[in-house]
Design a protein around this motif. Structure first.
Motif, PDB file in Angstrom:
ATOM      1  N   ILE A 294       6.866 -11.382   4.051  1.00 40.64           N
ATOM      2  CA  ILE A 294       5.570 -12.280   3.792  1.00 40.64           C
ATOM      3  C   ILE A 294       5.085 -12.808   4.971  1.00 40.64           C
ATOM      4  O   ILE A 294       3.798 -12.683   5.241  1.00 40.64           O
ATOM      5  CB  ILE A 294       5.912 -13.252   2.738  1.00 40.64           C
ATOM      6  N   VAL A 295       5.815 -13.455   5.945  1.00 38.88           N
ATOM      7  CA  VAL A 295       5.293 -13.766   7.124  1.00 38.88           C
ATOM      8  C   VAL A 295       4.755 -12.676   8.071  1.00 38.88           C
ATOM      9  O   VAL A 295       3.867 -13.018   8.476  1.00 38.88           O
ATOM     10  CB  VAL A 295       6.529 -14.360   7.876  1.00 38.88           C
ATOM     11  N   GLY A 296       5.427 -11.587   7.869  1.00 39.12           N
ATOM     12  CA  GLY A 296       4.822 -10.554   8.851  1.00 39.12           C
ATOM     13  C   GLY A 296       3.406  -9.960   8.297  1.00 39.12           C
ATOM     14  O   GLY A 296       2.338  -9.958   9.118  1.00 39.12           O
ATOM     15  N   GLY A 297       3.362 -10.123   6.901  1.00 38.02           N
ATOM     16  CA  GLY A 297       1.956  -9.797   6.463  1.00 38.02           C
ATOM     17  C   GLY A 297       0.902 -10.516   6.538  1.00 38.02           C
ATOM     18  O   GLY A 297      -0.311 -10.298   6.686  1.00 38.02           O
ATOM     19  N   MET A 298       1.152 -11.826   6.549  1.00 41.27           N
ATOM     20  CA  MET A 298       0.235 -12.993   6.740  1.00 41.27           C
ATOM     21  C   MET A 298      -0.315 -12.824   8.164  1.00 41.27           C
ATOM     22  O   MET A 298      -1.507 -12.789   8.402  1.00 41.27           O
ATOM     23  CB  MET A 298       0.885 -14.262   6.522  1.00 41.27           C
ATOM     24  N   ALA A 299       0.544 -12.489   9.002  1.00 41.42           N
ATOM     25  CA  ALA A 299       0.223 -12.610  10.451  1.00 41.42           C
ATOM     26  C   ALA A 299      -0.573 -11.279  10.852  1.00 41.42           C
ATOM     27  O   ALA A 299      -1.597 -11.198  11.408  1.00 41.42           O
ATOM     28  CB  ALA A 299       1.367 -12.295  11.181  1.00 41.42           C
ATOM     29  N   THR A 300      -0.315 -10.283  10.128  1.00 40.03           N
ATOM     30  CA  THR A 300      -1.400  -8.958  10.143  1.00 40.03           C
ATOM     31  C   THR A 300      -2.617  -9.139   9.624  1.00 40.03           C
ATOM     32  O   THR A 300      -3.622  -8.608  10.163  1.00 40.03           O
ATOM     33  CB  THR A 300      -0.299  -7.735   9.558  1.00 40.03           C
ATOM     34  N   GLN A 301      -2.562  -9.850   8.473  1.00 37.74           N
ATOM     35  CA  GLN A 301      -3.868 -10.022   8.028  1.00 37.74           C
ATOM     36  C   GLN A 301      -4.841 -10.833   8.916  1.00 37.74           C
ATOM     37  O   GLN A 301      -5.824 -10.690   9.295  1.00 37.74           O
ATOM     38  CB  GLN A 301      -3.786 -10.718   6.403  1.00 37.74           C
ATOM     39  N   ALA A 302      -4.224 -11.883   9.505  1.00 38.47           N
ATOM     40  CA  ALA A 302      -4.863 -12.672  10.184  1.00 38.47           C
ATOM     41  C   ALA A 302      -5.508 -11.847  11.457  1.00 38.47           C
ATOM     42  O   ALA A 302      -6.619 -12.039  11.883  1.00 38.47           O
ATOM     43  CB  ALA A 302      -3.994 -13.952  10.987  1.00 38.47           C
ATOM     44  N   VAL A 303      -4.788 -10.898  12.270  1.00 39.35           N
ATOM     45  CA  VAL A 303      -5.295 -10.217  13.066  1.00 39.35           C
ATOM     46  C   VAL A 303      -6.371  -9.234  12.912  1.00 39.35           C
ATOM     47  O   VAL A 303      -7.400  -8.903  13.311  1.00 39.35           O
ATOM     48  CB  VAL A 303      -3.970  -9.065  13.731  1.00 39.35           C
ATOM     49  N   ALA A 304      -6.282  -8.481  11.533  1.00 39.95           N
ATOM     50  CA  ALA A 304      -6.977  -7.787  10.984  1.00 39.95           C
ATOM     51  C   ALA A 304      -8.381  -8.661  10.846  1.00 39.95           C
ATOM     52  O   ALA A 304      -9.688  -8.031  11.182  1.00 39.95           O
ATOM     53  CB  ALA A 304      -6.666  -7.017   9.839  1.00 39.95           C
ATOM     54  N   ILE A 322      -7.937  -1.196   7.633  1.00 41.43           N
ATOM     55  CA  ILE A 322      -6.592  -0.522   7.160  1.00 41.43           C
ATOM     56  C   ILE A 322      -5.566  -1.435   7.619  1.00 41.43           C
ATOM     57  O   ILE A 322      -4.380  -1.633   6.645  1.00 41.43           O
ATOM     58  CB  ILE A 322      -6.276   0.848   8.033  1.00 41.43           C
ATOM     59  N   LEU A 323      -5.629  -2.080   8.788  1.00 40.86           N
ATOM     60  CA  LEU A 323      -4.638  -3.288   9.131  1.00 40.86           C
ATOM     61  C   LEU A 323      -4.805  -4.212   7.980  1.00 40.86           C
ATOM     62  O   LEU A 323      -3.603  -4.866   7.658  1.00 40.86           O
ATOM     63  CB  LEU A 323      -4.907  -3.763  10.314  1.00 40.86           C
ATOM     64  N   LEU A 324      -5.723  -4.765   7.729  1.00 43.15           N
ATOM     65  CA  LEU A 324      -5.983  -5.709   6.569  1.00 43.15           C
ATOM     66  C   LEU A 324      -5.169  -5.162   5.100  1.00 43.15           C
ATOM     67  O   LEU A 324      -4.179  -6.145   4.664  1.00 43.15           O
ATOM     68  CB  LEU A 324      -7.439  -6.237   6.322  1.00 43.15           C
ATOM     69  N   GLY A 325      -5.417  -4.106   4.840  1.00 41.56           N
ATOM     70  CA  GLY A 325      -4.954  -3.409   3.631  1.00 41.56           C
ATOM     71  C   GLY A 325      -3.237  -3.235   3.908  1.00 41.56           C
ATOM     72  O   GLY A 325      -2.531  -3.677   3.029  1.00 41.56           O
ATOM     73  N   LEU A 326      -2.784  -3.070   5.064  1.00 43.70           N
ATOM     74  CA  LEU A 326      -1.416  -3.153   5.310  1.00 43.70           C
ATOM     75  C   LEU A 326      -0.778  -4.605   5.131  1.00 43.70           C
ATOM     76  O   LEU A 326       0.304  -4.614   4.632  1.00 43.70           O
ATOM     77  CB  LEU A 326      -1.280  -2.480   6.691  1.00 43.70           C
ATOM     78  N   GLY A 327      -1.498  -5.350   5.831  1.00 38.57           N
ATOM     79  CA  GLY A 327      -1.014  -6.719   5.769  1.00 38.57           C
ATOM     80  C   GLY A 327      -0.750  -7.312   4.227  1.00 38.57           C
ATOM     81  O   GLY A 327       0.112  -7.799   3.901  1.00 38.57           O
ATOM     82  N   THR A 328      -1.933  -7.003   3.592  1.00 34.69           N
ATOM     83  CA  THR A 328      -1.783  -7.434   2.135  1.00 34.69           C
ATOM     84  C   THR A 328      -0.911  -6.802   1.274  1.00 34.69           C
ATOM     85  O   THR A 328      -0.126  -7.301   0.541  1.00 34.69           O
ATOM     86  CB  THR A 328      -3.226  -7.207   1.498  1.00 34.69           C
ATOM     87  N   ALA A 329      -0.619  -5.360   1.515  1.00 35.36           N
ATOM     88  CA  ALA A 329       0.534  -4.793   0.874  1.00 35.36           C
ATOM     89  C   ALA A 329       1.916  -5.423   1.107  1.00 35.36           C
ATOM     90  O   ALA A 329       2.739  -5.390   0.214  1.00 35.36           O
ATOM     91  CB  ALA A 329       0.576  -3.293   1.317  1.00 35.36           C
ATOM     92  N   MET A 330       2.049  -5.936   2.448  1.00 36.35           N
ATOM     93  CA  MET A 330       3.200  -6.528   2.688  1.00 36.35           C
ATOM     94  C   MET A 330       3.632  -7.974   1.901  1.00 36.35           C
ATOM     95  O   MET A 330       4.898  -8.033   1.516  1.00 36.35           O
ATOM     96  CB  MET A 330       3.504  -7.010   4.058  1.00 36.35           C
ATOM     97  N   VAL A 331       2.568  -8.419   1.496  1.00 38.11           N
ATOM     98  CA  VAL A 331       2.492  -9.799   1.064  1.00 38.11           C
ATOM     99  C   VAL A 331       2.613  -9.735  -0.771  1.00 38.11           C
ATOM    100  O   VAL A 331       3.266 -10.405  -1.294  1.00 38.11           O
ATOM    101  CB  VAL A 331       1.355 -10.853   1.380  1.00 38.11           C
TER     102      VAL A 331
END
Length: 429
Positions: A294-304, A322-331
């Motif tokens: 979850i932590v990694g996914g939120m950080a990935t979404q912020a970067v995207a 693509i990066l936003l979708g990946l971060g959301t998939a993690m969360v």
């Protein structure tokens, strides 16, 4: 007469019903996907709305109603069963595509989204709870990954399809005919083929009655229990940035000269990565745990989101979504799995309803915040604001949430009892 056999828990034992519910949730996602590309464009080109906050009123209405309905869906499904709630959701969704096709004013579009919010709150919440009922504790992350993947892949496919249809045949009525077909098929399958699963939850719990009041469950999930309340805030921020993407990204892309088909591609790519990614991330959370995914996914979404804010061309935006979708998939499936880990089966449906109350309240909060900031300072400023909030939310998870994944022994992963306490962690209701 022989004794009644108790229901079996597990994905393999319930594969047919589980697969059917995955298909039903794909239709639920398709109902949402019919709007992702077309409606923001319809606001400007057909109804001539200029203020961003005006454009986003349909998301504000949808999010507020869906959030409240999520909460009610959990309570109703505990009281009356899962299937009646699912069928009721489809009945309420039937008029939505017709209202969008014939709407003479923007007020009719908002009314359609009120009904869509009820439809999504009842149907999506119920399919989530039903899958958790069926699979038991061991494969919860995988189950949520499959459920959310089906829904958001359908969002993506429908967003792409409606973008193409809008480019070829106009914004109305053709794109919304897909939604009409989804609603009819969803109602038919839910009525004729889906079976009740509340007995599975009672079997797992060892009791048919929850001793916790709905008020106590609301307090636990919203504020007092660290994992549940942290999941609720993270879910809210996650859908805050999704509301931004839904309402303002198409307008931002159009302002830079992208065609309707190109906007449809970007509108579809984000939920497609989100959807397919959950096939891996849900199962991954069963292996490595929930918290740091979850932590990694939120950080990935912020970067995207930051990349969207600074981007001015299609290649940059393709990489960003693509990066936003990946971060959301993690969360996304991981938060649901964490709630399922912690909440006792006797009151799990209501805990999921409270979590989804907060999570989908993010649509309304995102529409309001993004609309106000965009009107004052422009769309890029709104995107930067939401990016900062998303990063901050990830830090809250890192500090406050404990690991919830079920384990054979040890302090973590211990579910709350039916009284709302954890014998190992000493959490009080």
């Amino acid at each position: 007469m022989g004794a009644v056999r108790p229901p079996s828990l597990g994905l393999r034992a319930n594969l047919a019903q589980f697969t059917l519910l995955v298909a039903v949730n794909a239709l639920v996602g398709g109902m949402l996907g019919q709007e992702r590309t077309v409606l923001p464009l319809l606001a400007g080109q057909t109804f001539h709305l200029n203020a961003y906050i005006g454009v986003l009123t349909f998301i504000l209405a949808f999010g507020a109603v869906k959030a409240i309905t999520n909460f009610l869906a959990g309570t109703l499904s505990d009281r009356y069963g899962r299937k009646p709630v699912l069928v009721a959701g489809w009945l309420i969704g039937l008029p939505v595509p017709l209202l969008l096709i014939w709407a003479p004013s923007w007020g009719w579009v908002i009314a359609a989204n009120v009904l869509l919010g009820v439809n999504q709150g009842l149907t999506w919440s119920t399919t989530v709870v039903m899958k958790i009922d069926l699979v038991g504790p061991e494969r919860r992350g995988l189950a949520m990954g499959l459920n959310e993947a089906a829904g958001y892949v359908a969002v993506a496919v429908t967003a792409m399809a409606t973008g193409y249809l809008a480019g070829e045949y106009g914004l109305r009525p053709t794109p919304f005919l897909l939604g009409a077909a989804y609603a009819a098929l969803g109602l038919g399958l839910s009525t004729l083929a889906v079976r009740e699963t509340r007995g599975h939850a009672h079997h797992e719990a060892g009791t048919a009655v929850s001793p916790l009041s709905t008020r106590r469950i609301l307090t636990l999930t919203s504020f007092r229990e660290p994992a549940l309340s942290t999941a609720s805030q993270a879910g809210m921020v996650n859908n805050l940035n999704d509301g931004l993407a839904w309402g303002l990204f198409p307008i931002l892309f159009a302002a830079h000269g992208l065609s309707t088909a190109g906007i449809g591609l970007l509108a579809a790519l984000y939920p497609a990565v989100w959807g397919f990614g959950q096939l891996a991330t849900g199962a991954l959370s069963d292996r490595i745990g929930r918290k740091w995914l979850i932590v990694g996914g939120m950080a990935t979404q912020a970067v995207a989101l930051a990349m969207v804010a600074v981007g001015t061309s299609l290649p940059v935006w393709v990489a960003a979504v693509i990066l936003l979708g990946l971060g959301t998939a993690m969360v996304y499936p991981t938060l649901l799995a964490a709630v399922g880990d912690v909440a006792h089966p006797a009151w799990r449906a209501r805990a999921v309803g409270v979590y989804r109350l907060w999570r989908d309240g993010g649509f309304a909060a995102g529409a309001l915040l993004a609309g106000v900031v965009a009107d004052l300072y422009g769309i890029p400023a709104a995107v930067w604001t939401v990016a900062a909030l998303t990063g901050l939310s990830g830090m809250v998870v890192a500090v406050r949430m404990y690991e919830t994944r079920p384990v054979a022994a040890g302090r973590t992963g211990e579910p709350l009892t039916d009284q709302g306490t954890s014998p190992k962690q000493g959490l009080k209701s």
